[in-house]
Design a protein around this motif. Structure first.
Motif: not given
Length: 267
Positions: A8, A12, A15, A17, A20, A34, A252
């Motif tokens: 993440l 994505y 978006h 965070f 996501r 992440y 994504t």
């Protein structure tokens, strides 16, 4: 069969965070990873995971002053106190999030470091890894180390699989493992099939990651034959996760054709 976790931090990005997690779940991911969780309350991250049926499988321990250029501190003499407080903080989050793996970044060294200085970096790294692995074992967490290529991260202390596995042998902790990123490994060493066949059966590879080489886009863009590599990973019985740490070329979700094809072939 390989299992894939959305990264993440790189995926994505269209978006915010916190959103996501929902986006990854909507695309069929069952797990996420992440870089760092520390800007968010652990309870909020746990709620995001639970609301979307996701598992947290990896994040990094605090890596120093990231915005100022630090890329880990575990191999940097004089910063042992920060390393230890960072590991304690990481384990608090790992417990709250049910995350079984924490990556511990080594840090950057000067290009003109002398052999004696490099030995000092390695000794510091060994001592910190030994302490961290012992601390993490009581929490049921694996500590991971990852070789990273010098093109993307000039000066990173740890670059090869052999160096990583030598550190594991020297520490001797069962919960210290290698994070094998096929993107970095291809750039530094190549020979990915042989590397997978050599290292996965040892049980010392705790996590895999993938991205296209050389641009770090979707894994089917570039020089990797990912379907062959996934077959090798499957044949070896790897039961961990493959983190998708790549930068999508466009949206994504629109770039997940490689994953849809893989899922379709293994439905």
């Amino acid at each position: 069969m390989p299992r894939f976790a959305a990264n993440l931090s790189t995926m994505y990005a269209e978006h915010d965070f916190p959103d996501r997690f929902a986006a990854a779940a909507a695309d069929g991911f069952e797990a996420v990873e992440y870089l760092f969780p520390y800007d968010y309350d652990a309870a909020e991250l746990r709620r995001r995971l639970d609301d979307h049926g996701l598992r947290q499988v990896l994040f990094n321990a605090p890596a120093g002053a990231w915005q100022a250029g630090d890329r880990g501190i575990a191999a940097l003499p004089g910063r042992e106190g920060q390393v230890r407080s960072g590991i304690d903080r990481a384990l608090e989050y790992a417990t709250a999030l049910g995350c079984p793996r924490v990556h511990m970044m080594a840090g950057l060294v000067r290009s003109n470091a002398t052999p004696a200085q490099l030995t000092g970096h390695r000794d510091t790294y060994l001592a910190n890894l030994t302490w961290a692995a012992e601390r993490a074992a009581s929490a049921g967490v694996d500590i991971l180390i990852e070789p990273i290529n010098h093109r993307d991260m000039p000066g990173y202390f740890l670059t090869t699989q052999a160096e990583a596995h030598a550190l594991l042998r020297d520490v001797g902790a069962a919960n210290l493992k290698v994070q094998l990123d096929l993107y970095h490994c291809q750039i530094v060493e190549g020979d990915l099939t042989a590397t997978l066949r050599r290292d996965i059966p040892t049980g010392r590879v705790g996590h895999l990651q993938v991205a296209g080489v050389p641009e770090r886009h979707e894994p089917d863009h570039g020089e990797l034959d990912i379907h062959h590599l996934f077959r090798v990973i499957d044949d070896l019985g790897f039961d961990g996760w493959i983190g998708c740490e790549y930068r999508p070329m466009a949206g994504t979700s629109e770039g997940l054709g490689w994953l849809d094809a893989y899922r379709g072939a293994h439905a």
